[in-house]
Design an enzyme around this catalytic site. Structure first.
Site, PDB file in Angstrom:
ATOM      1  N   ALA A 152       0.833  -1.207   0.000  1.00 30.97           N
ATOM      2  CA  ALA A 152       0.000   0.000   0.000  1.00 30.97           C
ATOM      3  C   ALA A 152       0.872   1.263   0.000  1.00 30.97           C
ATOM      4  O   ALA A 152       1.946   1.256   0.596  1.00 30.97           O
ATOM      5  CB  ALA A 152      -0.928  -0.003   1.205  1.00 30.97           C
ATOM      6  N   GLY A 171       1.375   2.103  -5.657  1.00 32.60           N
ATOM      7  CA  GLY A 171       1.974   2.645  -6.874  1.00 32.60           C
ATOM      8  C   GLY A 171       3.009   1.713  -7.485  1.00 32.60           C
ATOM      9  O   GLY A 171       2.993   1.450  -8.695  1.00 32.60           O
ATOM     10  N   ASP A 226       1.292  -9.498   7.536  1.00 27.50           N
ATOM     11  CA  ASP A 226       2.370  -8.745   8.175  1.00 27.50           C
ATOM     12  C   ASP A 226       3.666  -9.067   7.438  1.00 27.50           C
ATOM     13  O   ASP A 226       4.064 -10.237   7.346  1.00 27.50           O
ATOM     14  CB  ASP A 226       2.483  -9.141   9.649  1.00 27.50           C
ATOM     15  CG  ASP A 226       3.448  -8.267  10.431  1.00 27.50           C
ATOM     16  OD1 ASP A 226       4.412  -7.745   9.829  1.00 27.50           O
ATOM     17  OD2 ASP A 226       3.257  -8.114  11.649  1.00 27.50           O
ATOM     18  N   CYS A 253      12.105   5.679   1.207  1.00 31.32           N
ATOM     19  CA  CYS A 253      12.046   7.087   0.798  1.00 31.32           C
ATOM     20  C   CYS A 253      12.762   7.951   1.830  1.00 31.32           C
ATOM     21  O   CYS A 253      12.294   9.028   2.196  1.00 31.32           O
ATOM     22  CB  CYS A 253      10.601   7.549   0.589  1.00 31.32           C
ATOM     23  SG  CYS A 253       9.534   7.381   2.036  1.00 31.32           S
TER      24      CYS A 253
END
Length: 439
Positions: A264, A267, A318, A390
């Site tokens: 999730a 993208g 998980d 990120c």
């Protein structure tokens, strides 16, 4: 009361009171209040958040008793007014003050005189070029950079340790910028040149991304692009070029079995699926998308339907716990792990204002380690694993890879890329590992 400024005030107060994320709070209050100028609201919210430490430094010099006793409501209005005075050339100085004071009469009754006095005093200082002097960059470069770019001291120290003072200042400057809107072309339905031509015909300014051959950068106004018929028809999705590059680096092909362990909002999952073909009756392959939240998986399924993807298989799982039935079977595995987000501060500027303890690096790094270990168990001999974040924090990136390889001798590093925030991408780390073939 101006609905645009009122909406920005509500967002900022929510962030201050409840530690809400800027993007989520903005979407919530814009939907609720229906402001006439959402772009103005976003500019004011992001601008105040990006420059909060600097503005509080100026305010502390303007208010003899300091900021400690100033209520959150008053402080939010003062920051809004000062941001307009300092940074919004489209707002006349008198309007920045008068509109803020008008809000104070409704929202902070009895405090409008105080707010008016502080803002008018600050207005005189700005017009006379008499702003308080910033900390000396030679004697205390950390404090100077912290105030100048409104970043917590620990973050400045972390980046100086990793990148040096000069590059840290460039990183801080980039983190206060505005990212370009980046689109991923759905090559199942069109190609980049055809989509660029159509968007230009419809009034959008676009250019090709230089790092991925399926990315388009919107260089002008992008308002309304998600209402475009081609978006609804699945020709493109919004995704930062660095994120697309993570999927490009893994690069599955038709017939592969792919696992995305932290999928999730989806993208990268969709980018992977678009590379694989999509005929379930043939050898197109399968892509498993895991997440711990069912509602996020449902949203991914809706995106897959828009894009014409039918090989997606979602599962509530998980990522730290390996799924036995897929062990040793995957051609390609993506582990885009939870991280500190230090590469996407310009999208979530509240990150750089947090206390270090709030991010809990030790817990984050342990979770990343567990996810990477579990993800590696899915990779079959000769298969590939991409680890991505990120963030631009070496402890979450290079050091994680080094520790993993030390304990997994059957894996070898094939590609490593640390992108820093800039014109075309967010800050992003990508590393592709390959599992050795059995002898």
């Amino acid at each position: 009361m101006d609905i645009n400024r009122k909406t920005a005030y509500e967002v900022l107060l929510d962030m201050e009171t409840n530690q809400s994320y800027s993007n989520l709070a903005l979407n919530q209050y814009i939907e609720k209040n229906k402001p006439e100028n959402p772009a103005f609201v976003r500019e004011l919210v992001y601008g105040v958040t990006e420059n909060r430490i600097l503005m509080d430094y100026y305010l502390a010099a303007q208010i003899p008793s300091g900021l400690r006793k100033v209520k959150k409501q008053d402080l939010t209005l003062l920051r809004m007014g000062i941001y307009q005075l300092l940074f919004m050339d489209s707002v006349p100085s008198y309007a920045a003050v008068s509109e803020t004071v008008a809000m104070a009469r409704r929202l902070c009754r009895g405090r409008e005189g105080f707010i008016n006095g502080v803002l008018r005093g600050f207005q005189r200082r700005t017009e006379g070029n008499e702003l308080p002097t910033l900390p000396d960059r030679e004697t205390d470069p950390v404090q100077y950079l912290s105030v100048r770019y409104s970043a917590a001291r620990w973050l400045v120290e972390l980046w100086i340790d990793a990148y040096g003072t000069e590059k840290t200042e460039k990183l801080l400057e980039a983190s206060n910028g505005r990212p370009l809107l980046s689109l991923r072309v759905n090559r199942k339905k069109t190609d980049r040149n055809a989509l660029m031509q159509q968007l230009r015909q419809d009034g959008f300014q676009v250019e090709a991304g230089s790092l991925s051959d399926r990315v388009i950068l919107v260089t002008g106004k992008g308002t309304g692009i998600l209402q475009h018929r081609l978006y609804k028809d699945g020709w493109f999705s919004v995704q930062d070029q660095a994120s697309v590059l993570a999927a490009d680096t893994l690069h599955p092909i038709e017939g592969n079995l792919v696992v995305d362990v932290c999928a999730a909002p989806g993208g990268k999952t969709m980018a992977l699926a678009e590379d694989m073909g999509d005929d379930v009756e043939s050898e197109a392959g399968e892509i498993f998308a895991f997440d711990i939240y069912e509602h996020k998986l449902k949203l991914m399924e809706e995106q897959a339907e828009r894009l014409g993807i039918s090989i997606l298989k979602t599962r509530c799982q998980d990522a730290r716990q390996a799924c036995e039935e897929l062990k040793g079977k995957a051609d390609c595995v993506l582990a885009d792990v939870p991280c500190s987000g230090l590469g996407v501060i310009r999208r979530k500027p509240e990150i750089k204002l947090k206390e270090k303890a709030e991010l809990d690096f030790a817990e984050l790094e342990e979770r990343q380690k567990e996810i990477l270990h579990a993800a590696s168990s899915y990779v079959k001999p000769g298969g590939s694993l991409v680890y991505s974040t990120c963030t631009i924090n070496p402890a979450e990136n290079e050091k994680q890879i080094e520790a993993f390889l030390a304990g997994h001798e059957d894996f070898a590093e094939k590609k490593r890329l640390q992108l820093l925030p800039g014109r075309e991408t967010d800050g992003f780390f990508i590393c592709r590992l390959e599992r050795a073939q059995k002898e």
